[in-house]
Motif scaffolding. Structure first.
Motif, PDB file in Angstrom:
ATOM      1  N   ILE A 198       0.873  -1.178   0.000  1.00 32.90           N
ATOM      2  CA  ILE A 198       0.000   0.000   0.000  1.00 32.90           C
ATOM      3  C   ILE A 198       0.909   1.227   0.000  1.00 32.90           C
ATOM      4  N   LEU A 199       0.565   2.206  -0.811  1.00 34.50           N
ATOM      5  CA  LEU A 199       1.281   3.482  -0.752  1.00 34.50           C
ATOM      6  C   LEU A 199       0.261   4.531  -0.336  1.00 34.50           C
ATOM      7  N   SER A 200       0.438   5.109   0.823  1.00 33.90           N
ATOM      8  CA  SER A 200      -0.522   6.080   1.345  1.00 33.90           C
ATOM      9  C   SER A 200       0.099   7.471   1.298  1.00 33.90           C
ATOM     10  N   ASP A 201      -0.411   8.278   0.377  1.00 38.44           N
ATOM     11  CA  ASP A 201       0.118   9.630   0.184  1.00 38.44           C
ATOM     12  C   ASP A 201      -0.651  10.569   1.113  1.00 38.44           C
ATOM     13  N   GLU A 202       0.021  11.049   2.147  1.00 45.15           N
ATOM     14  CA  GLU A 202      -0.649  11.848   3.181  1.00 45.15           C
ATOM     15  C   GLU A 202      -0.062  13.260   3.274  1.00 45.15           C
ATOM     16  N   VAL A 203       0.332  13.819   2.115  1.00 43.13           N
ATOM     17  CA  VAL A 203       1.001  15.129   2.176  1.00 43.13           C
ATOM     18  C   VAL A 203       0.078  16.268   2.639  1.00 43.13           C
ATOM     19  N   TYR A 204      -1.256  16.016   2.619  1.00 41.93           N
ATOM     20  CA  TYR A 204      -2.187  17.043   3.119  1.00 41.93           C
ATOM     21  C   TYR A 204      -2.756  16.677   4.500  1.00 41.93           C
ATOM     22  N   THR A 226       2.735  -0.796   4.427  1.00 41.02           N
ATOM     23  CA  THR A 226       2.391   0.539   3.909  1.00 41.02           C
ATOM     24  C   THR A 226       3.608   1.447   3.775  1.00 41.02           C
ATOM     25  N   ILE A 227       3.726   2.047   2.596  1.00 37.03           N
ATOM     26  CA  ILE A 227       4.695   3.122   2.375  1.00 37.03           C
ATOM     27  C   ILE A 227       3.932   4.406   2.704  1.00 37.03           C
ATOM     28  N   LEU A 228       4.185   4.963   3.871  1.00 40.87           N
ATOM     29  CA  LEU A 228       3.447   6.158   4.305  1.00 40.87           C
ATOM     30  C   LEU A 228       4.266   7.387   3.912  1.00 40.87           C
ATOM     31  N   VAL A 229       3.710   8.189   3.030  1.00 43.65           N
ATOM     32  CA  VAL A 229       4.450   9.338   2.486  1.00 43.65           C
ATOM     33  C   VAL A 229       3.873  10.642   3.038  1.00 43.65           C
ATOM     34  N   ASP A 230       4.750  11.491   3.517  1.00 44.84           N
ATOM     35  CA  ASP A 230       4.319  12.824   3.970  1.00 44.84           C
ATOM     36  C   ASP A 230       5.433  13.811   3.615  1.00 44.84           C
ATOM     37  N   GLY A 231       5.193  15.075   3.842  1.00 51.64           N
ATOM     38  CA  GLY A 231       6.219  16.040   3.453  1.00 51.64           C
ATOM     39  C   GLY A 231       6.002  17.386   4.093  1.00 51.64           C
ATOM     40  N   PHE A 232       6.834  18.314   3.698  1.00 45.82           N
ATOM     41  CA  PHE A 232       6.833  19.649   4.313  1.00 45.82           C
ATOM     42  C   PHE A 232       6.254  20.714   3.388  1.00 45.82           C
ATOM     43  N   SER A 233       6.136  20.380   2.080  1.00 47.99           N
ATOM     44  CA  SER A 233       5.738  21.381   1.082  1.00 47.99           C
ATOM     45  C   SER A 233       4.468  22.117   1.447  1.00 47.99           C
ATOM     46  N   LYS A 234       3.439  21.355   1.807  1.00 46.03           N
ATOM     47  CA  LYS A 234       2.110  21.939   1.959  1.00 46.03           C
ATOM     48  C   LYS A 234       1.922  22.492   3.367  1.00 46.03           C
ATOM     49  N   THR A 235       2.082  21.642   4.376  1.00 42.30           N
ATOM     50  CA  THR A 235       1.816  22.058   5.758  1.00 42.30           C
ATOM     51  C   THR A 235       2.626  23.283   6.156  1.00 42.30           C
ATOM     52  N   PHE A 236       3.893  23.314   5.737  1.00 42.17           N
ATOM     53  CA  PHE A 236       4.784  24.380   6.213  1.00 42.17           C
ATOM     54  C   PHE A 236       5.121  25.393   5.107  1.00 42.17           C
ATOM     55  N   ALA A 237       4.361  25.376   4.014  1.00 37.70           N
ATOM     56  CA  ALA A 237       4.614  26.295   2.889  1.00 37.70           C
ATOM     57  C   ALA A 237       6.089  26.235   2.491  1.00 37.70           C
ATOM     58  N   MET A 238       6.572  25.022   2.211  1.00 37.55           N
ATOM     59  CA  MET A 238       7.998  24.816   1.926  1.00 37.55           C
ATOM     60  C   MET A 238       8.216  24.149   0.559  1.00 37.55           C
ATOM     61  N   THR A 239       7.342  24.424  -0.408  1.00 36.30           N
ATOM     62  CA  THR A 239       7.429  23.722  -1.704  1.00 36.30           C
ATOM     63  C   THR A 239       8.812  23.830  -2.348  1.00 36.30           C
ATOM     64  N   GLY A 240       9.420  25.019  -2.249  1.00 35.91           N
ATOM     65  CA  GLY A 240      10.699  25.229  -2.941  1.00 35.91           C
ATOM     66  C   GLY A 240      11.909  24.691  -2.190  1.00 35.91           C
TER      67      GLY A 240
END
Ligand SMILES: Cc1ncc(COP(=O)(O)O)c(C=O)c1O
Length: 391
Positions: A198-204, A226-240
């Motif tokens: 399972i790949l669960s994309d949880e970036v939001y 499960t490959i649980l994916v998250d990130g900083f781009s959206k939550t912390f306004a860090m896309t760049g």
């Protein structure tokens, strides 16, 4: 001659529409940008400062490919606090954005002939990388009548002996729909009988307007698949900044690290230390950003529902409205093109997110209320002109 495999690699239309919009601006046209999916807020100050300090302190060289231990630990700790998951930091990998984990997750587990179930309409990179890996994409339609979710039966119908991977995304791009805890429990029951990844994309995951985020990884032993994916781009306004992470099943840690070593080597360490500051520092600016998104959501959804031929359900997460435009009599691509060319409003057609996006547009409300108001007025102008012409 180019590699034939490139024919299988798709793209993300948002970047293409942005380029077209910029070309129109270069000709002197005023364009309202509702196409690109990134918060229009500055990265919180303490995060910027942590990154700048790290650069000054000499974090300007290669670092361990899987990520800095302090960030891997902070991510594991965050997943424990936010999602109640007990995760060994050794299973957390860091990459430049969440996107590499979508790519490498699929590449690590799929062979030609395998099937991958994925949400449609959904983030276009899923279908692109499934095809690139030579696997067969099996769309799982997200429907307006389920709040842009799906039923466990619909998932079960698509599972078969060749299903290698199921991709889930909640809260979802482009629909703003979420997978509730009850549905995740049903999905877990369905998947219990099926030995796929399972790949669960949880970036939001931290951009919700009601309820609490629920992850499939917390159900019925699925954490180990499960490959649980998250990130900083959206939550912390860090896309760049380019920073994301994944909690992986133990057998995938070494292969995905190898894919990382073969491609980007490591994620800039100063950026990673900014990530530690994001996860462990004050939340005031992030909370203020979400409060502003809530106000805009109210404004854009109410405004869209007042337009002729358009209806829009309330997105429950992320910062996208996904209005139904079937009442306009135009297909999604045609309406999106005309909105850009004739009304100066850049939006994406639902079909940029797959065939089941026909009949919808995606508007990112990562723009000021003033610009959203201007966009709504311009859309109204175009639609009323059409109605007048038809009459
Ligand atoms: C659903 C989804 N997953 C992943 C990403 C990629 O995020 P990142 O900037 O962390 O690579 C996006 C970005 O738009 C997204 O919408």
């Amino acid at each position: 001659m180019l590699s034939a495999s490139l024919d299988r690699l798709g793209t993300e239309t948002a970047f293409e529409v942005l380029a077209r919009a910029r070309a129109l601006e270069a000709e002197g046209r005023r364009i309202v940008h509702l196409e690109i999916g990134e918060p229009d807020f500055a990265t919180p100050g303490h995060i910027v400062e942590a990154g700048a300090k790290a650069l000054r302190d000499g974090y300007t060289h290669y670092c361990p490919s899987p990520g800095l231990p302090e960030l891997r630990e902070a991510c594991a700790e965050h997943l424990s606090r936010h999602r109640g998951l007990a995760i060994d930091p050794a299973r957390v990998l860091i990459a430049p954005g969440a996107k590499p984990f979508l790519f490498f997750g699929v590449l690590a587990v799929c062979d030609p002939g395998d099937e991958v179930i994925y949400p449609n309409p959904g983030f276009p990179i899923y279908e692109s990388v499934i095809r690139w890996a030579g696997a067969t994409p099996v769309p799982l339609p997200l429907t307006e009548d389920t709040g842009f979710a799906f039923t466990a039966e619909a998932l079960a119908e698509r599972l078969g002996p060749r299903t290698k991977l199921v991709i889930l995304n909640s809260p979802a791009n482009p629909t703003g729909g979420i997978v509730e805890r009850g549905l995740n429990a049903e999905i877990a029951r369905v998947l219990a009988a099926h030995p796929c990844w399972i790949l669960s994309d949880e970036v939001y995951s931290e951009m919700l307007y009601d309820g609490e985020h629920d992850t499939i990884a917390s159900h019925g032993g699925l954490l180990d698949r499960t490959i649980l994916v998250d990130g900083f781009s959206k939550t912390f306004a860090m896309t760049g900044w380019r920073l994301g992470y994944a909690a992986l099943p133990e057998p995938l840690v070494e292969p995905i690290t190898r894919l990382m070593i073969n491609s980007f080597s490591c994620t800039p360490p100063a950026v990673q230390l900014a990530g530690v500051a994001a996860l462990t520092g004050p939340r005031g600016e992030v909370d203020a950003m979400m409060a502003e998104f809530r106000v805009r959501r109210e404004f854009v959804v109410t405004g869209l529902n007042e337009l002729p031929g358009i209806s829009c359900v309330w997105p429950r997460g992320a910062f996208y409205a996904f209005p139904n435009i079937t009442g306009t009599g135009l297909d999604a691509k045609r309406l999106a093109d005309r909105l850009l060319d004739e009304a100066g409003v850049a939006v994406l057609s639902g079909t940029s997110f797959g065939e089941y996006g026909e009949g919808y547009l995606r508007l990112s409300y990562a723009n000021s209320l003033e610009n959203i108001e201007l966009a709504l007025a311009s859309i109204r102008g175009l639609l009323e002109l059409d109605v007048a012409a038809a009459g």
